[in-house]
Scaffold this motif. Structure first.
Motif, PDB file in Angstrom:
ATOM      1  N   VAL A  83       0.834  -1.199   0.000  1.00 17.85           N
ATOM      2  CA  VAL A  83       0.000   0.000   0.000  1.00 17.85           C
ATOM      3  C   VAL A  83       0.867   1.246   0.000  1.00 17.85           C
ATOM      4  O   VAL A  83       1.795   1.357   0.794  1.00 17.85           O
ATOM      5  N   LEU A  84       0.536   2.154  -0.885  1.00 18.68           N
ATOM      6  CA  LEU A  84       1.175   3.474  -0.882  1.00 18.68           C
ATOM      7  C   LEU A  84       0.259   4.412  -0.124  1.00 18.68           C
ATOM      8  O   LEU A  84      -0.872   4.634  -0.528  1.00 18.68           O
ATOM      9  N   SER A  85       0.727   4.914   0.998  1.00 14.46           N
ATOM     10  CA  SER A  85      -0.059   5.892   1.746  1.00 14.46           C
ATOM     11  C   SER A  85       0.677   7.224   1.710  1.00 14.46           C
ATOM     12  O   SER A  85       1.852   7.290   1.364  1.00 14.46           O
ATOM     13  N   VAL A  86      -0.039   8.280   2.051  1.00 17.03           N
ATOM     14  CA  VAL A  86       0.547   9.620   2.080  1.00 17.03           C
ATOM     15  C   VAL A  86       0.283  10.251   3.434  1.00 17.03           C
ATOM     16  O   VAL A  86      -0.700   9.935   4.097  1.00 17.03           O
ATOM     17  N   ASN A  87       1.161  11.165   3.825  1.00 18.56           N
ATOM     18  CA  ASN A  87       0.993  11.876   5.080  1.00 18.56           C
ATOM     19  C   ASN A  87       0.011  13.021   4.888  1.00 18.56           C
ATOM     20  O   ASN A  87      -0.028  13.651   3.827  1.00 18.56           O
ATOM     21  N   MET A  88      -0.745  13.301   5.923  1.00 18.46           N
ATOM     22  CA  MET A  88      -1.770  14.342   5.857  1.00 18.46           C
ATOM     23  C   MET A  88      -1.198  15.741   5.584  1.00 18.46           C
ATOM     24  O   MET A  88      -1.903  16.608   5.082  1.00 18.46           O
ATOM     25  N   ASP A  89       0.083  15.960   5.883  1.00 23.04           N
ATOM     26  CA  ASP A  89       0.696  17.269   5.653  1.00 23.04           C
ATOM     27  C   ASP A  89       1.404  17.379   4.306  1.00 23.04           C
ATOM     28  O   ASP A  89       2.023  18.404   4.013  1.00 23.04           O
ATOM     29  N   MET A  90       1.297  16.342   3.480  1.00 25.09           N
ATOM     30  CA  MET A  90       1.926  16.379   2.154  1.00 25.09           C
ATOM     31  C   MET A  90       1.268  17.461   1.297  1.00 25.09           C
ATOM     32  O   MET A  90       0.057  17.684   1.374  1.00 25.09           O
ATOM     33  N   ALA A  91       2.055  18.129   0.493  1.00 23.12           N
ATOM     34  CA  ALA A  91       1.520  19.138  -0.421  1.00 23.12           C
ATOM     35  C   ALA A  91       0.734  18.452  -1.542  1.00 23.12           C
ATOM     36  O   ALA A  91       1.172  17.440  -2.083  1.00 23.12           O
ATOM     37  N   ILE A  92      -0.420  19.007  -1.857  1.00 23.26           N
ATOM     38  CA  ILE A  92      -1.266  18.472  -2.935  1.00 23.26           C
ATOM     39  C   ILE A  92      -0.485  18.374  -4.239  1.00 23.26           C
ATOM     40  O   ILE A  92      -0.598  17.397  -4.977  1.00 23.26           O
ATOM     41  N   VAL A  93       0.329  19.380  -4.526  1.00 23.78           N
ATOM     42  CA  VAL A  93       1.085  19.395  -5.782  1.00 23.78           C
ATOM     43  C   VAL A  93       2.073  18.225  -5.836  1.00 23.78           C
ATOM     44  O   VAL A  93       2.278  17.629  -6.896  1.00 23.78           O
ATOM     45  N   ASP A  94       2.659  17.852  -4.694  1.00 24.05           N
ATOM     46  CA  ASP A  94       3.580  16.715  -4.670  1.00 24.05           C
ATOM     47  C   ASP A  94       2.833  15.407  -4.925  1.00 24.05           C
ATOM     48  O   ASP A  94       3.317  14.534  -5.640  1.00 24.05           O
ATOM     49  N   LEU A  95       1.648  15.282  -4.339  1.00 23.24           N
ATOM     50  CA  LEU A  95       0.838  14.087  -4.580  1.00 23.24           C
ATOM     51  C   LEU A  95       0.405  14.020  -6.041  1.00 23.24           C
ATOM     52  O   LEU A  95       0.460  12.956  -6.660  1.00 23.24           O
ATOM     53  N   ALA A  96       0.020  15.144  -6.610  1.00 23.91           N
ATOM     54  CA  ALA A  96      -0.397  15.173  -8.017  1.00 23.91           C
ATOM     55  C   ALA A  96       0.715  14.674  -8.928  1.00 23.91           C
ATOM     56  O   ALA A  96       0.460  13.983  -9.918  1.00 23.91           O
ATOM     57  N   GLN A  97       1.947  14.989  -8.592  1.00 18.37           N
ATOM     58  CA  GLN A  97       3.080  14.549  -9.402  1.00 18.37           C
ATOM     59  C   GLN A  97       3.334  13.051  -9.270  1.00 18.37           C
ATOM     60  O   GLN A  97       3.958  12.454 -10.133  1.00 18.37           O
ATOM     61  N   GLN A  98       2.827  12.425  -8.203  1.00 20.82           N
ATOM     62  CA  GLN A  98       2.992  10.984  -8.021  1.00 20.82           C
ATOM     63  C   GLN A  98       2.002  10.170  -8.850  1.00 20.82           C
ATOM     64  O   GLN A  98       2.251   9.005  -9.127  1.00 20.82           O
TER      65      GLN A  98
END
Length: 141
Positions: A83-98
């Motif tokens: 599972v790939l999870s993300v931290n709640m404080d991650m920037a939306i733009v960084d997640l979009a790039q993933q």
């Protein structure tokens, strides 16, 4: 406000369809359908993410004919444990790039203790960026 200031916590769903490994697959399917979700995080008793069950996983199980057998499958039998999870404080733009062709469409969101706090989907990320750009354009017009 810069795009990088948009955080996952501000746009995630805080009430996802949460599943347990021991849950019968029929119950998990019902929860996903009720939540109109394409998948859900699987958590242990400490609320830590141990897997993810997607619609595709459920369809595969149903097509294999074990869905209504006398010995029912569980979420643990069908889920993906990678599972790939993300931290709640991650920037939306960084997640979009993933996001990419072979990446999940939904990510479990965890806090700093790795406990589930929500989920975020591609459409929520798209909406966040759209609203930000729309506001930025309106402020410069």
């Amino acid at each position: 406000m810069p795009l990088r200031s948009l955080k996952v916590a501000d746009y995630m769903s805080r009430h996802p369809a949460v599943l347990k490994p021991s849950m019968p697959i029929e119950e998990a399917v019902a929860r996903l359908i009720d939540a109109q979700s394409i998948g859900g995080p699987v958590i242990d008793d400490l609320k830590q993410v141990v897997g993810f069950l997607s619609e595709q996983d459920c369809l595969k199980m149903m097509l294999e004919g074990t869905y209504h057998n006398e010995q029912s499958a569980t979420v643990a039998d069908c889920m993906s444990a990678q599972v790939l999870s993300v931290n709640m404080d991650m920037a939306i733009v960084d997640l979009a790039q993933q996001f990419g062709a072979n990446r999940p469409k939904v990510y479990p969101v965890v806090d700093y203790q790795q406990k589930l706090v929500g989920v975020i989907s591609r459409s929520q990320v798209l909406k966040a960026i759209h609203l930000h750009l729309k506001d930025a354009f309106a402020n410069h017009a």
